[in-house]
Motif scaffolding. Structure first.
Motif, mmCIF file in Angstrom:
data_model
loop_
_atom_site.group_PDB
_atom_site.id
_atom_site.type_symbol
_atom_site.label_atom_id
_atom_site.label_comp_id
_atom_site.label_asym_id
_atom_site.label_seq_id
_atom_site.Cartn_x
_atom_site.Cartn_y
_atom_site.Cartn_z
ATOM 1 N N SER B 179 0.821 -1.190 0.000
ATOM 2 C CA SER B 179 0.000 0.000 0.000
ATOM 3 C C SER B 179 0.872 1.264 0.000
ATOM 4 N N LEU B 180 1.930 1.220 0.800
ATOM 5 C CA LEU B 180 2.857 2.367 0.846
ATOM 6 C C LEU B 180 3.465 2.628 -0.532
ATOM 7 N N MET B 181 3.779 1.548 -1.226
ATOM 8 C CA MET B 181 4.418 1.675 -2.538
ATOM 9 C C MET B 181 3.471 2.272 -3.589
ATOM 10 N N GLN B 182 2.177 2.227 -3.324
ATOM 11 C CA GLN B 182 1.234 2.855 -4.263
ATOM 12 C C GLN B 182 1.429 4.370 -4.290
ATOM 13 N N MET B 183 1.933 4.910 -3.183
ATOM 14 C CA MET B 183 2.247 6.345 -3.170
ATOM 15 C C MET B 183 3.297 6.658 -4.220
ATOM 16 N N ALA B 184 4.317 5.787 -4.277
ATOM 17 C CA ALA B 184 5.380 5.996 -5.259
ATOM 18 C C ALA B 184 4.847 5.789 -6.670
ATOM 19 N N LYS B 185 4.057 4.726 -6.828
ATOM 20 C CA LYS B 185 3.556 4.399 -8.163
ATOM 21 C C LYS B 185 2.685 5.526 -8.721
ATOM 22 N N THR B 186 1.763 6.022 -7.895
ATOM 23 C CA THR B 186 0.851 7.062 -8.391
ATOM 24 C C THR B 186 1.577 8.395 -8.599
ATOM 25 N N SER B 187 2.528 8.714 -7.711
ATOM 26 C CA SER B 187 3.258 9.980 -7.866
ATOM 27 C C SER B 187 4.076 9.975 -9.150
ATOM 28 N N ILE B 188 4.670 8.821 -9.435
ATOM 29 C CA ILE B 188 5.457 8.701 -10.666
ATOM 30 C C ILE B 188 4.518 8.775 -11.881
ATOM 31 N N ALA B 189 3.312 8.211 -11.736
ATOM 32 C CA ALA B 189 2.337 8.278 -12.834
ATOM 33 C C ALA B 189 1.968 9.731 -13.148
ATOM 34 N N VAL B 190 1.816 10.561 -12.119
ATOM 35 C CA VAL B 190 1.513 11.978 -12.331
ATOM 36 C C VAL B 190 2.635 12.626 -13.135
ATOM 37 N N ASP B 191 3.857 12.314 -12.726
ATOM 38 C CA ASP B 191 5.020 12.897 -13.368
ATOM 39 C C ASP B 191 5.115 12.497 -14.844
ATOM 40 N N ARG B 192 4.858 11.220 -15.117
ATOM 41 C CA ARG B 192 4.918 10.738 -16.503
ATOM 42 C C ARG B 192 3.812 11.367 -17.339
ATOM 43 N N TYR B 193 2.634 11.487 -16.742
ATOM 44 C CA TYR B 193 1.505 12.118 -17.430
ATOM 45 C C TYR B 193 1.856 13.568 -17.764
ATOM 46 N N GLY B 194 2.549 14.223 -16.831
ATOM 47 C CA GLY B 194 2.954 15.619 -17.030
ATOM 48 C C GLY B 194 3.785 15.807 -18.290
ATOM 49 N N GLU B 195 4.526 14.759 -18.664
ATOM 50 C CA GLU B 195 5.358 14.853 -19.869
ATOM 51 C C GLU B 195 4.518 14.971 -21.138
ATOM 52 N N THR B 196 3.254 14.552 -21.087
ATOM 53 C CA THR B 196 2.398 14.682 -22.262
ATOM 54 C C THR B 196 1.801 16.091 -22.366
#
Lengths: 299, 290
Positions: B179-196
């Motif tokens: 569950s803790l690692m979902q914080m990392a996964k979702t935060s990184i997803a925001v960052d990757r989305y930002g590249e678009t």
């Protein structure tokens, strides 16, 4: 000729039997050892007052460490220490949470619980590392981010979130080392790394066992029970593929007794770092991001 | 491909529901009670009034808890649900997780606390995600983390803006480190989305705390909140115990956060639709394409 060979084979077979016996014996001993150490014992070892702290780890692993201060925005959070130095011959940036060794230091370091300015200081140093193409080693020993009015006012949640997402895209190798306690988002904010290394008696958990018991059972005193179900030991996390390496430990509460532990840890860090340093920045980022992308998927 | 997908109109729009409610109160999805006590000011208000007011109190603007579905119905002109099928997993073999899960499912009628839709706001197509705190207090386990991440990937691939309404108690304890690692996964997803170079609007609703505040919810290009929403990292009780003193007035409320510089704006639920539309339009989203 054939007889000779047969004899050789016979000897080897016997040796194999011997090694099989030894293997079983080893398994027995390690199992005994592990049975002796319940998760709660590991928690107590990880938190032990006299266990070497992050500053000791840094000073014993990194040569000529220079410590830098401040987040350039608000203040210098003493629970986060960081700077530059050499790992063997490699210039690196190090960042870590520090608890301090004496009571006075404990208070100064806020018992290793960073506030937003601490996380922002860490991020500043890591960005600097990226600029000068230095690998980053982070050291973690924290009960968690500080739960206080001032920390909330200055955006504890935002600071942690920012660190996590920025660490995901840093262009240099990142290695995180858990030396003692690794509690909650406060630990995660410094451990989004290519490789995670844990000392055998360190822990990494979603929340402190006390907090966990409070949330689940409304009873913070059931923390021993909580440790049994939380899966917070280094070995368990290694089996879950969350952690990449576990460094064996001689149990000791002195720097002298920790000497071999430091040597083993340093060797592992260097091994991992050399593997990472041959990769280019794009590979490093993709590898790091993909690693987290995979955790808890499969729906 | 895209044109073939049919978007359903919200099944019961607020107005329709209201009409239905007036004709036959039993048939409407609203509880039998005709009046509701406002948690904000304590006054007794008719259900009709509350619904008409977008589930807020006409007296004191208190925002009632609403379901993800009601939120989508209020906000969008049409949508389709794009959540992947849910499958129960118990990553750290937590002893009582399954029983607790069943209990939550029964109580809330939900399979998990997240709803992801692709829909239209006027002429603009977008992805909207809403967490639901009736289920496990909206806590983020592996499924929610995965669905948030997939929502960002889905939006990024199609050049669509994304809007997330968060409400959460934080990370889900029963899933431990995963569950803790979902914080990392979702935060990184925001960052990757930002590249678009697409727009991510985060709207925090009551209450948004812990691991959700400390990950994707705090990383919006634009961060909004509903009035009076509780937003913070550490729980108020824990803070009180730590500092052994009283907490300041309005502590961790949306108004407090805006004052401290962590929110772009506080938007009343009745203005939300218009506000979001204005944001999307200004960022160049028109029709179906950017």
């Amino acid at each position: 000729m054939i007889r000779e060979l047969e004899e050789k084979i016979k000897r080897l077979e016997e040796q194999e039997k011997d090694s099989e016996i030894l293997r079983i014996k080893r398994k027995e001993i390690t199992e005994k050892y592990e049975k002796k150490f319940k998760p709660y014992d590991r928690v107590q070892l990880a938190r032990h007052r006299e266990r070497p702290k992050v500053k000791d780890f840094i000073e014993n692993i990194i040569e000529e460490p220079m410590f830098f201060h401040g987040d350039r925005l608000f203040s210098d959070d003493k629970s986060i220490i960081g700077g530059i130095g050499y790992l063997d011959d490699i210039p690196i940036t190090f960042v870590g949470t520090n608890k301090g060794n004496t009571l006075e230091e404990n208070v100064q370091c806020n018992f290793g619980m960073p506030k937003p300015e601490g996380y922002r200081k860490a991020l500043r140093l890591m960005k600097q590392a990226e600029k000068f193409n230095r690998p980053i080693i982070t050291f973690i020993d924290t009960p968690g981010a500080y739960p206080g009015v001032d920390a909330e006012e200055r955006g504890q949640g935002e600071a942690i979130a920012r660190n996590i997402s920025e660490m995901g895209r840093l262009k240099v190798p990142i290695i995180s080392v858990f030396t003692g306690e690794g509690g909650s988002g406060g630990a995660l904010a410094l451990s989004v790394a290519n490789k995670i290394i844990m000392m055998e008696n360190s822990i990494f958990s979603i929340l402190s066992p006390e907090g966990f018991a409070t949330i689940l059972w409304k009873d913070g005193t059931r923390c021993k029970e909580a440790t049994e179900v939380m899966k917070l030991m280094a070995k368990e996390l290694y089996d879950y593929n969350i952690v990449d390496r576990v460094v064996e430990e001689d149990i000791s509460f002195s720097l002298e007794g920790f000497r071999d532990n430091f040597i083993r840890l340093k060797k592992v860090i260097i091994e991992e770092l050399q593997m990472l340093m041959i990769k280019n920045s794009k590979e490093l980022i993709i590898e790091r991001q993909e690693k987290y992308r995979r955790i808890g998927g499969g729906f | 491909m895209e044109q073939n997908i049919r978007y359903e109109k919200p099944v019961i729009s607020i107005i329709k529901r209201l009409r239905k409610f007036r004709k036959d109160p039993k048939e409407a999805a609203l509880p039998e009670k005709l009046f509701e006590k406002c948690n904000g000011c304590g006054s007794l208000i008719s259900k009709n009034k509350i619904v008409e007011n977008f589930f807020t109190c006409p007296e004191c603007n208190y925002h009632f808890n609403i379901t993800s579905k009601d939120r989508m119905d209020m906000l969008l002109d049409g949508y389709r649900i794009i959540n992947r099928p849910f499958k129960f997993t118990n990553p750290i073999d937590f002893p009582t997780y399954k029983a607790k899960y069943r209990e939550n499912k029964k109580k809330s009628g939900l399979k998990e606390g997240i709803l992801t839709v692709e829909g239209y706001l006027n002429d603009i197509k977008l992805i909207v995600v809403s967490l639901d705190n009736r289920f496990f207090m909206g806590s983020m386990g592996s499924y929610i983390g995965e669905e948030i991440t997939k929502a960002f990937e889905h939006a990024g691939e199609r050049d669509l803006p994304i809007l997330i309404f968060s409400t959460s108690g934080g990370a889900r304890m029963q899933e431990g480190i995963f569950s803790l690692m979902q914080m990392a996964k979702t935060s990184i997803a925001v960052d990757r989305y930002g590249e678009t170079k697409n727009l991510y609007i985060s709207c925090m609703t009551h209450p948004t705390t812990g691991g959700v505040t400390a990950s994707f919810a705090s990383l919006g290009d634009i961060i909004l909140a509903e009035p009076g929403a509780l937003i913070g990292f550490a729980g108020a009780r824990v803070i009180k115990e730590t500092i052994k003193g009283e907490l300041p007035e309005n502590f961790q409320r949306a108004e407090f956060l805006k004052e401290k510089g962590f929110l772009d704006e506080i938007v009343h639920r009745k203005d939300m639709r218009e506000y979001i539309y204005k944001l999307l339009k200004l960022h160049g989203y028109r029709g179906c394409k950017k």
